[in-house]
Design a protein around this motif. Structure first.
Motif, PDB file in Angstrom:
ATOM      1  N   TYR A 249      34.738  -4.156  -5.544  1.00  0.00           N
ATOM      2  CA  TYR A 249      36.104  -4.652  -5.746  1.00  0.00           C
ATOM      3  C   TYR A 249      36.290  -6.086  -5.259  1.00  0.00           C
ATOM      4  CZ  TYR A 249      37.418   0.027  -7.125  1.00  0.00           C
ATOM      5  OH  TYR A 249      37.512   1.217  -7.806  1.00  0.00           O
ATOM      6  N   GLU A 250      35.261  -6.646  -4.651  1.00  0.00           N
ATOM      7  CA  GLU A 250      35.346  -8.023  -4.168  1.00  0.00           C
ATOM      8  C   GLU A 250      35.631  -9.004  -5.303  1.00  0.00           C
ATOM      9  OE1 GLU A 250      34.620 -10.984  -0.941  1.00  0.00           O
ATOM     10  OE2 GLU A 250      35.206  -8.884  -1.038  1.00  0.00           O
ATOM     11  N   GLN A 251      35.129  -8.683  -6.495  1.00  0.00           N
ATOM     12  CA  GLN A 251      35.298  -9.578  -7.647  1.00  0.00           C
ATOM     13  C   GLN A 251      36.763  -9.824  -8.008  1.00  0.00           C
ATOM     14  OE1 GLN A 251      34.303  -7.637 -11.537  1.00  0.00           O
ATOM     15  NE2 GLN A 251      33.881  -5.817 -10.292  1.00  0.00           N
ATOM     16  N   PHE A 252      37.634  -8.895  -7.652  1.00  0.00           N
ATOM     17  CA  PHE A 252      39.053  -9.045  -7.995  1.00  0.00           C
ATOM     18  C   PHE A 252      39.819  -9.845  -6.942  1.00  0.00           C
ATOM     19  CE2 PHE A 252      37.552  -4.925  -9.680  1.00  0.00           C
ATOM     20  CZ  PHE A 252      37.552  -5.263 -11.020  1.00  0.00           C
ATOM     21  N   LEU A 253      39.170 -10.086  -5.801  1.00  0.00           N
ATOM     22  CA  LEU A 253      39.808 -10.788  -4.693  1.00  0.00           C
ATOM     23  C   LEU A 253      39.233 -12.177  -4.468  1.00  0.00           C
ATOM     24  CD1 LEU A 253      39.777  -7.767  -2.213  1.00  0.00           C
ATOM     25  CD2 LEU A 253      41.749  -8.587  -3.526  1.00  0.00           C
ATOM     26  N   CYS A 254      37.968 -12.365  -4.761  1.00  0.00           N
ATOM     27  CA  CYS A 254      37.272 -13.633  -4.562  1.00  0.00           C
ATOM     28  C   CYS A 254      36.424 -13.947  -5.782  1.00  0.00           C
ATOM     29  CB  CYS A 254      36.362 -13.569  -3.339  1.00  0.00           C
ATOM     30  SG  CYS A 254      37.218 -13.238  -1.785  1.00  0.00           S
ATOM     31  N   PRO A 255      36.558 -15.117  -6.377  1.00  0.00           N
ATOM     32  CA  PRO A 255      37.479 -16.192  -5.990  1.00  0.00           C
ATOM     33  C   PRO A 255      38.939 -15.793  -6.193  1.00  0.00           C
ATOM     34  CG  PRO A 255      36.529 -16.649  -8.132  1.00  0.00           C
ATOM     35  CD  PRO A 255      35.811 -15.442  -7.602  1.00  0.00           C
ATOM     36  N   ALA A 256      39.842 -16.551  -5.608  1.00  0.00           N
ATOM     37  CA  ALA A 256      41.264 -16.217  -5.636  1.00  0.00           C
ATOM     38  C   ALA A 256      41.754 -16.012  -7.062  1.00  0.00           C
ATOM     39  CB  ALA A 256      42.067 -17.336  -4.977  1.00  0.00           C
ATOM     40  N   PRO A 257      42.423 -14.897  -7.335  1.00  0.00           N
ATOM     41  CA  PRO A 257      42.906 -14.628  -8.693  1.00  0.00           C
ATOM     42  C   PRO A 257      44.049 -15.554  -9.086  1.00  0.00           C
ATOM     43  CG  PRO A 257      43.696 -12.950  -7.168  1.00  0.00           C
ATOM     44  CD  PRO A 257      42.724 -13.799  -6.409  1.00  0.00           C
ATOM     45  N   ARG A 258      44.140 -15.775 -10.376  1.00  0.00           N
ATOM     46  CA  ARG A 258      45.210 -16.586 -10.939  1.00  0.00           C
ATOM     47  C   ARG A 258      45.818 -15.847 -12.119  1.00  0.00           C
ATOM     48  NH1 ARG A 258      44.631 -18.673  -6.738  1.00  0.00           N
ATOM     49  NH2 ARG A 258      43.879 -20.769  -6.259  1.00  0.00           N
ATOM     50  N   GLY A 259      47.041 -16.188 -12.484  1.00  0.00           N
ATOM     51  CA  GLY A 259      47.670 -15.569 -13.641  1.00  0.00           C
ATOM     52  C   GLY A 259      49.167 -15.800 -13.622  1.00  0.00           C
ATOM     53  N   ALA A 260      49.815 -15.481 -14.741  1.00  0.00           N
ATOM     54  CA  ALA A 260      51.252 -15.731 -14.870  1.00  0.00           C
ATOM     55  C   ALA A 260      52.071 -14.944 -13.859  1.00  0.00           C
ATOM     56  CB  ALA A 260      51.702 -15.388 -16.290  1.00  0.00           C
ATOM     57  N   ALA A 261      51.576 -13.777 -13.426  1.00  0.00           N
ATOM     58  CA  ALA A 261      52.323 -12.942 -12.483  1.00  0.00           C
ATOM     59  C   ALA A 261      52.170 -13.399 -11.041  1.00  0.00           C
ATOM     60  CB  ALA A 261      51.873 -11.487 -12.610  1.00  0.00           C
ATOM     61  N   ILE A 262      51.270 -14.361 -10.798  1.00  0.00           N
ATOM     62  CA  ILE A 262      50.970 -14.805  -9.443  1.00  0.00           C
ATOM     63  C   ILE A 262      51.487 -16.225  -9.236  1.00  0.00           C
ATOM     64  CG2 ILE A 262      49.137 -15.278  -7.772  1.00  0.00           C
ATOM     65  CD1 ILE A 262      47.443 -13.176  -9.218  1.00  0.00           C
ATOM     66  N   GLN A 263      52.441 -16.373  -8.324  1.00  0.00           N
ATOM     67  CA  GLN A 263      52.968 -17.691  -7.984  1.00  0.00           C
ATOM     68  C   GLN A 263      51.981 -18.460  -7.112  1.00  0.00           C
ATOM     69  OE1 GLN A 263      55.596 -19.324  -8.946  1.00  0.00           O
ATOM     70  NE2 GLN A 263      55.476 -21.047  -7.512  1.00  0.00           N
ATOM     71  N   GLU A 264      51.356 -17.741  -6.187  1.00  0.00           N
ATOM     72  CA  GLU A 264      50.413 -18.370  -5.264  1.00  0.00           C
ATOM     73  C   GLU A 264      49.499 -17.297  -4.707  1.00  0.00           C
ATOM     74  OE1 GLU A 264      50.371 -20.937  -1.060  1.00  0.00           O
ATOM     75  OE2 GLU A 264      52.280 -20.289  -1.944  1.00  0.00           O
ATOM     76  N   TYR A 265      48.247 -17.660  -4.440  1.00  0.00           N
ATOM     77  CA  TYR A 265      47.310 -16.728  -3.812  1.00  0.00           C
ATOM     78  C   TYR A 265      46.434 -17.519  -2.857  1.00  0.00           C
ATOM     79  CZ  TYR A 265      44.258 -12.690  -3.244  1.00  0.00           C
ATOM     80  OH  TYR A 265      43.554 -11.617  -2.722  1.00  0.00           O
ATOM     81  N   ARG A 266      46.377 -17.038  -1.628  1.00  0.00           N
ATOM     82  CA  ARG A 266      45.487 -17.643  -0.626  1.00  0.00           C
ATOM     83  C   ARG A 266      44.613 -16.559  -0.040  1.00  0.00           C
ATOM     84  NH1 ARG A 266      49.758 -20.450   3.332  1.00  0.00           N
ATOM     85  NH2 ARG A 266      51.471 -20.115   1.855  1.00  0.00           N
ATOM     86  N   ASP A 267      43.413 -16.906   0.339  1.00  0.00           N
ATOM     87  CA  ASP A 267      42.478 -15.892   0.830  1.00  0.00           C
ATOM     88  C   ASP A 267      41.427 -16.556   1.700  1.00  0.00           C
ATOM     89  OD1 ASP A 267      40.486 -13.772   1.000  1.00  0.00           O
ATOM     90  OD2 ASP A 267      41.431 -12.888  -0.758  1.00  0.00           O
ATOM     91  N   THR A 268      40.801 -15.777   2.569  1.00  0.00           N
ATOM     92  CA  THR A 268      39.711 -16.273   3.410  1.00  0.00           C
ATOM     93  C   THR A 268      38.364 -15.959   2.781  1.00  0.00           C
ATOM     94  OG1 THR A 268      39.854 -14.236   4.714  1.00  0.00           O
ATOM     95  CG2 THR A 268      41.025 -16.168   5.550  1.00  0.00           C
ATOM     96  N   CYS A 269      38.273 -16.031   1.459  1.00  0.00           N
ATOM     97  CA  CYS A 269      37.012 -15.778   0.759  1.00  0.00           C
ATOM     98  C   CYS A 269      35.906 -16.703   1.284  1.00  0.00           C
ATOM     99  CB  CYS A 269      37.185 -16.033  -0.734  1.00  0.00           C
ATOM    100  SG  CYS A 269      38.297 -14.899  -1.574  1.00  0.00           S
ATOM    101  N   PRO A 270      34.623 -16.245   1.219  1.00  0.00           N
ATOM    102  CA  PRO A 270      34.238 -14.885   0.852  1.00  0.00           C
ATOM    103  C   PRO A 270      34.402 -13.943   2.041  1.00  0.00           C
ATOM    104  CG  PRO A 270      32.299 -16.179   1.333  1.00  0.00           C
ATOM    105  CD  PRO A 270      33.472 -17.119   1.455  1.00  0.00           C
ATOM    106  N   HIS A 271      34.685 -12.684   1.744  1.00  0.00           N
ATOM    107  CA  HIS A 271      34.844 -11.707   2.825  1.00  0.00           C
ATOM    108  C   HIS A 271      33.499 -11.346   3.413  1.00  0.00           C
ATOM    109  CE1 HIS A 271      38.511 -10.843   0.272  1.00  0.00           C
ATOM    110  NE2 HIS A 271      38.982 -11.339   1.395  1.00  0.00           N
ATOM    111  N   SER A 272      33.511 -11.006   4.680  1.00  0.00           N
ATOM    112  CA  SER A 272      32.275 -10.584   5.331  1.00  0.00           C
ATOM    113  C   SER A 272      31.783  -9.302   4.675  1.00  0.00           C
ATOM    114  CB  SER A 272      32.529 -10.348   6.819  1.00  0.00           C
ATOM    115  OG  SER A 272      33.556  -9.407   7.008  1.00  0.00           O
ATOM    116  N   THR A 273      30.487  -9.094   4.703  1.00  0.00           N
ATOM    117  CA  THR A 273      29.902  -7.895   4.058  1.00  0.00           C
ATOM    118  C   THR A 273      29.146  -7.076   5.073  1.00  0.00           C
ATOM    119  OG1 THR A 273      27.950  -9.170   3.453  1.00  0.00           O
ATOM    120  CG2 THR A 273      29.715  -9.037   1.845  1.00  0.00           C
TER     121      THR A 273
END
Length: 273
Positions: A249-273
């Motif tokens: 499921y990491e693929q949906f979080l990193c890199p930060a997702p973009r789209g019309a429903a998202i005003q802004e997205y910030r994340d500490t990608c990449p997540h530790s494994t």
């Protein structure tokens, strides 16, 4: 950059907690996931520390135990205001407990205590306790329930995930939280404006923490009270990634997702494994 985008190799522990088939955009945006779901009501008369609720859980135990999530409504709200999340998350492979609070006017810190009491009931006394891995638990909540989610995460660092939904709290500083946290805000929120709630919640979480900030576009404080694909998609991804350690499921979080429903997205990608 290529290394940051590559899917990390799963460890034995991560593989052990995987539930369900490999995810796709379609599968996590769907109204229902791969698991058939049953539900059971819990009377307030049978519990202490919170107001009862409804447990949604995968019917099959063929894949073993599941992680679990307790969800609190907001100020003046009841579990009906967050009930859509129950079957939607459970059908993806979680036991989900949508709760009522002791009173609808309970403040965030009280809701934190009630979320933790609900998890304790769920794992120790409920009729589905044998279906749950009690080391893989999370909390969610709307509005004051979102503020309670942050406090619950602060109070119980053994939790694996926290998701405040348009959260409200007078405390704006959360530097002691150690639980991976996805903060979801709404650009049109006038009750808990992101500038004074969700944004400072996110920015004051430790920089070393797995954390993300998702601001919904064209949304209000009450958007989490009705079925919402964006909320569901990224909540599922966060819960799978951190409660199940499922790196698929990491693929949906990193890199930060973009789209019309998202005003802004910030994340500490990449997540530790």
């Amino acid at each position: 950059m290529a290394l940051a985008l590559a899917a990390p190799q799963a460890t034995a522990a991560e593989t052990e907690y995987r539930r369900g088939p490999a995810p796709t955009n379609s599968s996590i945006e769907a109204l229902r996931g791969p698991f058939a779901v049953s539900e059971t009501s819990v009377s307030s008369l049978l519990v202490t520390g919170f107001g009862g609720g409804t447990i949604y859980y995968p019917t099959s135990t063929a894949e073993g135990t599941f992680g679990a999530v307790a969800i609190s409504p907001g100020y003046t709200g009841t579990q009906s205001s967050i009930s859509w999340l129950g079957p939607r998350l459970a059908s993806q492979g979680f036991v989900v407990f949508t709760i009522d609070t002791n009173t609808t006017l309970d403040q965030p810190d009280s809701r934190a205590d009630q979320l933790l009491a609900a998890l304790d009931y769920l794992t120790q006394r409920s009729s589905v306790r044998t279906r749950i891995d009690n080391t893989r638990l999370g909390v969610m909540g709307h509005s004051m329930g979102g503020g309670g989610t942050l406090r619950a995460a602060e109070q119980r660092p053994s939790l694996q995930a926290a998701i405040p939904l348009t959260g409200w709290h007078t405390d704006k500083t959360w530097g002691s939280v150690r639980v991976p946290t996805l903060v979801i805000g709404a650009d049109g929120d006038t009750i808990a404006p992101v500038s004074s709630h969700s944004e400072p919640f996110y920015t004051t979480l430790p920089s070393t923490l797995d954390k993300a900030y998702l601001e919904l576009n064209g949304a209000t404080h009450f958007t989490p009270n009705t079925s919402n694909t964006t909320i569901a998609k990224y909540s599922i991804s966060w819960l799978k990634r951190f409660i199940d350690n499922d790196t698929r499921y990491e693929q949906f979080l990193c890199p930060a997702p973009r789209g019309a429903a998202i005003q802004e997205y910030r994340d500490t990608c990449p997540h530790s494994t």
